[in-house]
Each structure stands twice: as C-alpha cells, then as structure tokens.
Design a protein around this motif. Sequence first.
Motif, PDB file in Angstrom:
ATOM      1  N   GLN A 110       0.842  -1.204   0.000  1.00  0.00           N
ATOM      2  CA  GLN A 110       0.000   0.000   0.000  1.00  0.00           C
ATOM      3  C   GLN A 110       0.879   1.257   0.000  1.00  0.00           C
ATOM      4  N   GLU A 111       1.984   1.180   0.742  1.00  0.00           N
ATOM      5  CA  GLU A 111       2.909   2.325   0.786  1.00  0.00           C
ATOM      6  C   GLU A 111       3.456   2.606  -0.623  1.00  0.00           C
ATOM      7  N   MET A 112       3.685   1.523  -1.404  1.00  0.00           N
ATOM      8  CA  MET A 112       4.149   1.687  -2.789  1.00  0.00           C
ATOM      9  C   MET A 112       3.066   2.363  -3.641  1.00  0.00           C
ATOM     10  N   PHE A 156      16.793  -5.293   3.684  1.00  0.00           N
ATOM     11  CA  PHE A 156      15.833  -6.411   3.679  1.00  0.00           C
ATOM     12  C   PHE A 156      14.500  -6.055   4.322  1.00  0.00           C
ATOM     13  N   ASN A 157      14.515  -5.085   5.257  1.00  0.00           N
ATOM     14  CA  ASN A 157      13.349  -4.929   6.137  1.00  0.00           C
ATOM     15  C   ASN A 157      12.171  -4.224   5.477  1.00  0.00           C
ATOM     16  N   PHE A 158      12.463  -3.368   4.502  1.00  0.00           N
ATOM     17  CA  PHE A 158      11.391  -2.798   3.666  1.00  0.00           C
ATOM     18  C   PHE A 158      11.804  -3.073   2.232  1.00  0.00           C
ATOM     19  N   PRO A 159      11.679  -4.323   1.809  1.00  0.00           N
ATOM     20  CA  PRO A 159      12.308  -4.728   0.554  1.00  0.00           C
ATOM     21  C   PRO A 159      11.706  -4.081  -0.683  1.00  0.00           C
ATOM     22  N   ALA A 161       8.939  -1.207  -0.446  1.00  0.00           N
ATOM     23  CA  ALA A 161       8.432   0.166  -0.291  1.00  0.00           C
ATOM     24  C   ALA A 161       9.541   1.203  -0.464  1.00  0.00           C
ATOM     25  N   VAL A 162      10.697   0.947   0.160  1.00  0.00           N
ATOM     26  CA  VAL A 162      11.766   1.950   0.087  1.00  0.00           C
ATOM     27  C   VAL A 162      12.270   2.083  -1.355  1.00  0.00           C
ATOM     28  N   TRP A 163      12.300   0.968  -2.058  1.00  0.00           N
ATOM     29  CA  TRP A 163      12.649   1.044  -3.493  1.00  0.00           C
ATOM     30  C   TRP A 163      11.641   1.926  -4.234  1.00  0.00           C
ATOM     31  N   SER A 164      10.362   1.746  -3.899  1.00  0.00           N
ATOM     32  CA  SER A 164       9.343   2.511  -4.638  1.00  0.00           C
ATOM     33  C   SER A 164       9.420   4.001  -4.307  1.00  0.00           C
ATOM     34  N   TRP A 165       9.784   4.355  -3.066  1.00  0.00           N
ATOM     35  CA  TRP A 165       9.950   5.782  -2.754  1.00  0.00           C
ATOM     36  C   TRP A 165      10.943   6.391  -3.740  1.00  0.00           C
ATOM     37  N   ASN A 166      12.030   5.663  -3.933  1.00  0.00           N
ATOM     38  CA  ASN A 166      13.092   6.166  -4.812  1.00  0.00           C
ATOM     39  C   ASN A 166      12.715   6.079  -6.274  1.00  0.00           C
ATOM     40  N   ALA A 234      21.046   5.104  -0.740  1.00  0.00           N
ATOM     41  CA  ALA A 234      21.341   3.870   0.008  1.00  0.00           C
ATOM     42  C   ALA A 234      20.594   3.840   1.338  1.00  0.00           C
ATOM     43  N   THR A 235      19.922   2.730   1.564  1.00  0.00           N
ATOM     44  CA  THR A 235      19.201   2.504   2.821  1.00  0.00           C
ATOM     45  C   THR A 235      19.816   1.287   3.496  1.00  0.00           C
ATOM     46  N   GLY A 236      20.137   1.407   4.765  1.00  0.00           N
ATOM     47  CA  GLY A 236      20.701   0.267   5.489  1.00  0.00           C
ATOM     48  C   GLY A 236      21.379   0.752   6.752  1.00  0.00           C
ATOM     49  N   LEU A 257      21.207   9.240   1.848  1.00  0.00           N
ATOM     50  CA  LEU A 257      21.392   8.165   2.827  1.00  0.00           C
ATOM     51  C   LEU A 257      20.240   8.094   3.822  1.00  0.00           C
ATOM     52  N   GLU A 258      19.793   6.868   4.029  1.00  0.00           N
ATOM     53  CA  GLU A 258      18.769   6.612   5.052  1.00  0.00           C
ATOM     54  C   GLU A 258      19.307   5.441   5.861  1.00  0.00           C
ATOM     55  N   LEU A 259      19.994   5.788   6.962  1.00  0.00           N
ATOM     56  CA  LEU A 259      20.758   4.770   7.695  1.00  0.00           C
ATOM     57  C   LEU A 259      20.104   4.475   9.053  1.00  0.00           C
ATOM     58  N   ARG A 291      12.426  -2.308  11.974  1.00  0.00           N
ATOM     59  CA  ARG A 291      12.258  -1.116  11.131  1.00  0.00           C
ATOM     60  C   ARG A 291      13.360  -0.149  11.514  1.00  0.00           C
ATOM     61  N   CYS A 292      13.760   0.670  10.560  1.00  0.00           N
ATOM     62  CA  CYS A 292      14.713   1.715  10.932  1.00  0.00           C
ATOM     63  C   CYS A 292      14.039   2.695  11.872  1.00  0.00           C
ATOM     64  N   THR A 293      12.699   2.726  11.853  1.00  0.00           N
ATOM     65  CA  THR A 293      11.942   3.622  12.732  1.00  0.00           C
ATOM     66  C   THR A 293      11.489   2.942  14.021  1.00  0.00           C
ATOM     67  N   SER A 294      11.877   1.691  14.239  1.00  0.00           N
ATOM     68  CA  SER A 294      11.407   0.973  15.436  1.00  0.00           C
ATOM     69  C   SER A 294      11.754   1.738  16.694  1.00  0.00           C
ATOM     70  N   THR A 450       6.951   6.055  16.864  1.00  0.00           N
ATOM     71  CA  THR A 450       8.053   6.507  16.011  1.00  0.00           C
ATOM     72  C   THR A 450       7.994   5.906  14.607  1.00  0.00           C
ATOM     73  N   SER A 451       7.274   4.793  14.461  1.00  0.00           N
ATOM     74  CA  SER A 451       7.279   4.101  13.165  1.00  0.00           C
ATOM     75  C   SER A 451       5.963   4.344  12.436  1.00  0.00           C
ATOM     76  N   GLY A 452       5.916   3.845  11.206  1.00  0.00           N
ATOM     77  CA  GLY A 452       4.662   3.907  10.461  1.00  0.00           C
ATOM     78  C   GLY A 452       4.363   5.267   9.852  1.00  0.00           C
ATOM     79  N   ALA A 453       5.407   5.949   9.365  1.00  0.00           N
ATOM     80  CA  ALA A 453       5.199   7.259   8.743  1.00  0.00           C
ATOM     81  C   ALA A 453       4.405   7.127   7.444  1.00  0.00           C
ATOM     82  N   GLU A 454       3.631   8.166   7.144  1.00  0.00           N
ATOM     83  CA  GLU A 454       2.947   8.240   5.852  1.00  0.00           C
ATOM     84  C   GLU A 454       3.949   8.709   4.795  1.00  0.00           C
TER      85      GLU A 454
HETATM   86  C1  UN1 Z   1      12.518   1.555   7.082  1.00  0.00           C
HETATM   87  O1  UN1 Z   1      12.411   0.878   8.099  1.00  0.00           O
HETATM   88  O2  UN1 Z   1      13.591   1.565   6.418  1.00  0.00           O
HETATM   89  O3  UN1 Z   1       7.868   4.825   8.866  1.00  0.00           O
HETATM   90  C2  UN1 Z   1      11.404   2.345   6.491  1.00  0.00           C
HETATM   91  C3  UN1 Z   1       7.899   3.593   8.731  1.00  0.00           C
HETATM   92  C4  UN1 Z   1       7.741   3.028   7.340  1.00  0.00           C
HETATM   93  C5  UN1 Z   1       9.035   3.030   6.613  1.00  0.00           C
HETATM   94  C6  UN1 Z   1      10.170   2.405   7.341  1.00  0.00           C
HETATM   95  N1  UN1 Z   1       6.763   3.820   6.617  1.00  0.00           N
HETATM   96  O4  UN1 Z   1       8.022   2.821   9.670  1.00  0.00           O
END
Ligand code: UN1
Length: 502
Positions: A110-112, A156-159, A161-166, A234-236, A257-259, A291-294, A450-454
């Motif tokens: 859905q995010e895509m 790997f964690n957003f295999p 959606a993050v590609w589709s953002w870019n 690059a995301t990771g 960079l989204e690290l 998630r990077c936002t966990s 902190t997670s689940g951004a629109e």
């Molecule tokens: C990520 O974990 O790299 O805000 C992206 C969020 C998601 C995206 C996370 N929409 O948690």
Amino acid sequence: MTTSLDALTTDLLARLGVGDPFDADGTLVARTPVDGSELGRLVEHTAQDVADVVGRSHATFLQWRTVPAPVRGQVVREMGELLREHKEDLGRLVSIEAGKILSEGLGEVQEMIDVCDLAVGLSRQLHGLTIASERPGHRMMEQWHPLGVVGIISAFNFPVAVWSWNSALALVCGDPVVWKPSEKTVLTALACQAIAAEAARRAGAPEGLVQVLVGGREVGEALADDPRVPLVSATGSTRMGKQIAPRVAARLGRSLLELGGNNAAVVAPSADLDLAVRGIVFSAVGTAGQRCTSLRRLIVHESVRSELVERLAKAYGTLAIGSPLEERTLVGPLIDASAREAFEAAIAQAQADGGTLVTGGGVAPVKGGGQYVEPAILDMPAQTDVVRTETFAPILYVLGYETLDEAVALHNDVAQGLSSAIFTSDVREAETFVSVTGSDCGIANVNIGTSGAEIGGAFGGEKETGGGRESGSDSWRAYMRRATNTINYSTELPLAQGVEFV
Ligand code: UN1
C-alpha cells in the motif's frame, strides 16, 4: 529442499510475472526467515555486469529525459495500477521473504501504491522559480532537469516500499534506476522489476527503466563507483553508509542516505497511557523491531514509570509470536541467526550494565528453523553504550526522567537521528519537543509512535542517519539537477554587481 513455501513462492513469482529466476549453480541462496529454508539459488552479477547494466541504463536515460514529465508519469500510474492488482501476491511474497506479518506485507505494498499516486501528481509539478533580476531587461529562472541513472541500494526490512519511494520519484524526474536490493530479499526485487517492465510496456515507455542487480558488497561497490550514476540512494546500516558514502564522494557523486535509527519516545506525566501503550507496542514490536523507525528507547517520567512498564509487560504477554503467514500472528521471525545472536548479546550486555529484564528476551518456542524471539523490555539505570547502539531486534530500553530538559538531553544523546515521539496532553511540552531545542531527529511526532510514517512527508534523519530525505514533500529535488538561467532580452549588456568591463 522442498517445502510448501517453495511451491507457494514459485506460484507467487509466476503470478507476478517473474518466471523461474532460479539456477542450481547460483551462488546466492534465497531463503525464507519463516522457517529458514532455502527457496532457490540465483546467479550473482559481476562488476563487469554492473558496468554493462549501468551502460544500458545510461542509454535509456538519454531517451527518457526527453519525454515530457507528465508523460513519464504514465509509467508510474501503470505501476500503481499493477500494484493494486497484485497487492495480495506481492504482500505475501514480502511476508515470505522478509518475514513480516501479512498485514505489514500488504501495508508495504500500500505504501508503494501511495507513493506512486504522489509521484504521478508530481509529474505535473516539477517546477522551478522565476527570480527578479537586478539588471534591466533580464529575467532569472530555474529549471529542474533529469539527473541521470539513479543507483538504489536497499535493505531487507522494507524490501519493496523503500525502493518505490526512490524509483517512483526517479522515474517521473526522468531518471532510470539500477537497483541492488539486499541479498536477503532478491525475489521481491525481481517481482518489482517485472511489474515495472509491464508498466513501461503498457505506457509505451522504453525498456530497461528499472534494472536489478543480484549480488553483495562487490556489486554495491561497483554501482557506487560508477561515474555514470550521479545519485546513489542507500538505505541500510550506518556501517554500510560509512562504506558507500566516501566511495560516491570520492568521484563527487551525490548520495542520499537513510541509515540507522535509535528512536525514542518520551512519555510525560500527562500522557494518555492507553494511547501510549498502543503506540509504543506497535513501534517497538511491529516488524519484530526490524524497522529503521522501530522504537528502541522509552524515556518515561518517574511518576508514571512503574505503571507504564507494568502495562507494557502485560501487553507484551498477549502478543502472538509465530509464522508471519498465520493471521493471528503479531510477531514474526528475525531475518536470520546473526540477528538473533545480536538480540541475545544486547540483552546480556544490558543486564551486565545493571538493567532489569522486565519481560521477554528468550527464544520463542516456534517449531521449524526460523529465528523467533520474545520481544524484550529492559528497565535501565542509565543510557549505557548498548542502549546507544542500534540493535535490529525487538528490545525496548526504559529510562526515567524528572524534567523535560533532562528527557530531551537523554533523547538526543545518541549518534542517530531518525525518528522520535512524545506522548503528552500538555501543549507546551508537545511544542517544545518538536521545536528547535527539542528532538534533533528528522521525524518528531506527538501522540503517535516513532514508526509507520505516511509517504506524504519527507522521510529521513540527521546525524548518523545520514541526512537524506525520501518519499514526500520536496524530496523529488534530490533526483533532479537545477539549472539557473539568466535571460537577457534587452539590447544592453550590463554586468552584475555593477562591474564595468569593455
Ligand atoms: C525503514 O524501516 O527503512 O515509517 C522504512 C515507517 C515506514 C518506513 C520504514 N513507513 O516505519
């Protein structure tokens, strides 16, 4: 090894238009974290293949950049339509390959779809400014032009959606993409490539707008080093970013960079604790803390600390841990054994630092070969090094505070700066937290986790998170080059700054 997951994966890949990507002689093993089993082997690209793929992508760029942006938007519109058609299949494949629960796999697709909608709209809004010139009979303006091949390295964690953002943004901006997905999630990448190819076919766009590279570090480095790739997104992990960014910088390329993140929530005395508990549990435990936002740190006012910890422990006790493909499951597996080892090592270190394990922390009794763990809460006496380190697993460290200043200082005292939140009913506290003297993160929320951004906002963070912004707002600018044009429509040639010459 034949399992029902093999068969399901083969079936999903066929429905998503991938065909048979496997080769018994391949060196990359595709696995599912659901039970750790092998799904198949894939042949890896070499550095020479990367050069060839980038060369083809650059040739496509020369053509694609001349297509009007609103027409380029049609490819992304078709992509959005195909994603709607294939939401269930792709969401399930994400669950199998990344291990996230089905609802989150579907959420990712859905995010895509959402970002495709955003990009289609943007394809008619890639505008620059007209600026008043200091010289008579002159006009200044800026134009945004396509940039070139965009290299995408994803985790790997957003295999998907993050590609589709870019890629949704890059494509409308006039840039083809060359994508190196995580070696752990190549199959979902191949599915996206097939969807993008079909979208291009339906829209009458050139072939090869989206190409996938299969491989590890060598492939990523070849992509980062190629001068025909003006932008590498690059995301990771921060570790990966620190390796990639200097390589791109050495040739004066740009990186986006989204690290790593080490996200915290402050819980104030006036917080609505029912709401806070729900927000905290989703952010800390969702996607098994991967998630990077966990949410990793909870900074709680001493007056509510014991009550909140007790309520969280109770909520953790009700979480169903198991196969992400089963409907009732809320906590799926970690990606692999080394993630489970990092989880155990961090908990042992936190205890050695004087932390009290409130709940969880063990291996969960789930049959099969997956790495299932019980999400942990550790009540900490202080913000020690382990708390200040991002461990990609469901561990929540609890810290206490007395004044908001103290909470903000603790909050900002980490190397990362991605996402943050405050739970409070006090408008002064809320505004202070999101003000210049509050959270130092790229994302600062009030009364949500902190997670689940629109996708509508710019996504990314500061400090060791890398400074990039992706997805919404004006993030599209990173995928274009700005040209400033000064146009003289007079018969004179006045020089700027009053300089006199010939
Ligand atoms: C990520 O974990 O790299 O805000 C992206 C969020 C998601 C995206 C996370 N929409 O948690």
